[in-house]
Design a protein around this motif. Structure first.
Motif, PDB file in Angstrom:
ATOM      1  N   CYS A  69       0.831  -1.212   0.000  1.00  0.00           N
ATOM      2  CA  CYS A  69       0.000   0.000   0.000  1.00  0.00           C
ATOM      3  C   CYS A  69       0.862   1.257   0.000  1.00  0.00           C
ATOM      4  O   CYS A  69       0.622   2.192  -0.776  1.00  0.00           O
ATOM      5  CB  CYS A  69      -0.920   0.017   1.222  1.00  0.00           C
ATOM      6  SG  CYS A  69      -2.315  -1.096   1.110  1.00  0.00           S
ATOM      7  N   CYS A  97      -5.073  -0.248  -9.252  1.00  0.00           N
ATOM      8  CA  CYS A  97      -5.577  -1.609  -9.022  1.00  0.00           C
ATOM      9  C   CYS A  97      -4.757  -2.326  -7.949  1.00  0.00           C
ATOM     10  O   CYS A  97      -5.312  -2.964  -7.048  1.00  0.00           O
ATOM     11  CB  CYS A  97      -5.540  -2.412 -10.322  1.00  0.00           C
ATOM     12  SG  CYS A  97      -6.958  -2.143 -11.380  1.00  0.00           S
ATOM     13  N   THR A 134      -5.428  -0.811  -4.528  1.00  0.00           N
ATOM     14  CA  THR A 134      -6.735  -1.254  -4.028  1.00  0.00           C
ATOM     15  C   THR A 134      -6.697  -2.722  -3.612  1.00  0.00           C
ATOM     16  O   THR A 134      -7.260  -3.106  -2.577  1.00  0.00           O
ATOM     17  CB  THR A 134      -7.812  -1.041  -5.106  1.00  0.00           C
ATOM     18  OG1 THR A 134      -7.769   0.305  -5.577  1.00  0.00           O
ATOM     19  CG2 THR A 134      -9.188  -1.346  -4.558  1.00  0.00           C
ATOM     20  N   ALA A 172     -11.390   2.827 -11.781  1.00  0.00           N
ATOM     21  CA  ALA A 172     -11.850   3.152 -10.428  1.00  0.00           C
ATOM     22  C   ALA A 172     -13.358   2.943 -10.305  1.00  0.00           C
ATOM     23  O   ALA A 172     -13.843   2.419  -9.288  1.00  0.00           O
ATOM     24  CB  ALA A 172     -11.482   4.590 -10.086  1.00  0.00           C
TER      25      ALA A 172
END
Length: 357
Positions: free
Chosen positions: A56, A71, A74, A157
């Protein structure tokens, strides 16, 4: 003891179980289920939580305007959330049960009734993102000149946000289907906490059972698996062909093409890990469809549940080790991670340097 498999919601189905398996078979199943759901899952989570935090941070620093970075960022957040959920419930269950077995079972069943739908939805979302990444790479090698116009970052998104909302709505409705109650078991002359159907679950049993046990437990994981496998196979074939063609035409290649090829190889490996880890679970689903006795509603209930418990934990291992693939195959990821580590090291070393001066 908990059966919290990734997509199989048969444990809360409106149909009755056939638990005519022998006592020995049920004892073996309970042992396997306890080992994998209370201990193996915690060990995997202890790897998955920090590894996804690292991913992250790195993808955030790299920027989220790139659709692949978005992507992967997420995916890391979703996987982190999944491992956190997996870690908290079994750990708390083991700790509470060490003091009070019945209280531990009450906590476990209550947690399953009210949070299991969220966890299922997150795990399904993780698989959907894996499918999106595989399809994106496939389109990159099939339509390299048009893919940036076909799939923009905002479009990506929007697709992920819509998928997340739909999956959470579907899985979270599990709380309408089941509740927890205390039942006296004559054979053991003791009380046990069980998941039972609510009035809504009984009234709309056919609709809810079809959604949970057919669409979400069977169709969705098989569709994800088939799409990822097909897209990855096409990507590998086209990538090899493009590499050979480039080698024949010129001994040199542009840096941007090299980076694109490197990113594609990394994501192909990520997809391959997904395929390998999901294969046992999908094989169990197909066996259930092909073999009538291999089902939670027939005499092979214990065998079926034990296989699902093992396959379920195997299916999340790739989410815990993806960071090692990123580090090994992405020079940009390595550079960004090393930059973060150097910044941390400088912050720790600055005070001692000042003192020495």
């Amino acid at each position: 003891m908990a059966t919290t498999s990734q997509f199989d919601l048969s444990t809360v189905s409106g149909k009755g179980w056939d638990t005519t398996d022998t006592t020995d078979a049920m004892s073996v199943f309970k042992l396997i289920d306890t080992i994998f759901t209370d201990y193996v899952s915690v060990i995997i989570s202890l790897v998955g939580i920090p590894s996804n935090i690292v991913s992250c941070v790195v993808f955030w620093r790299q920027g989220l305007r790139d659709r692949v970075n978005l992507c992967l960022f997420t995916l890391s957040i979703v996987d982190f959330s999944v491992f956190l959920c997996i870690f908290i419930t079994p750990t708390a269950h083991v700790l509470i049960s060490s003091f009070d077995q019945l209280l531990g079972e009450e906590f476990l069943m209550t947690s399953m009734a009210y949070t299991l739908g969220v966890t299922y939805g997150l795990r399904a979302m993780s698989d959907v993102i894996s499918m999106i990444l595989a399809v994106d790479r496939c389109l990159c090698v099939l339509l390299p000149l048009h893919v940036t116009h076909l799939i923009r970052t905002r479009t990506m998104a929007a697709i992920m946000a819509t998928s997340f909302v739909l999956l959470q709505l579907c899985y979270s409705s599990l709380t309408l289907k089941v509740t927890v109650t205390k039942i006296y078991v004559n054979s053991t002359e003791s009380f046990e906490w069980k998941l039972v159907q609510t009035d809504i679950g009984l009234k709309y049993a056919n609709i809810l059972d079809t959604m949970f046990n057919t669409v979400l437990s069977i169709s969705l994981p098989i569709i994800n698996f088939v799409v990822v496998s097909t897209a990855t196979a096409i990507t590998v074939v086209k990538l090899r062909s493009a590499t050979r063609r480039r080698e024949k035409m010129s001994s040199t290649s542009s840096g941007s093409r090299d980076r694109q090829a490197g990113a594609t190889k990394m994501l192909v490996l990520v997809s391959s890990l997904y395929i390998v880890s999901m294969a046992p679970y999908v094989a169990a689903i197909i066996t259930r469809l092909a073999v009538h006795e291999f089902s939670p509603y027939n005499r092979s209930y214990a065998l079926y549940s034990a296989v699902i418990a093992i396959a379920d934990q195997v299916s999340v291992t790739n989410d815990a080790i993806n960071v090692f693939v990123y580090f090994a195959y992405s020079s940009r990821f390595r550079q960004e991670l090393l930059t973060v580590l150097r910044c941390k090291q400088r912050k720790h070393s600055t005070p001692s340097t000042v003192i020495e001066d």
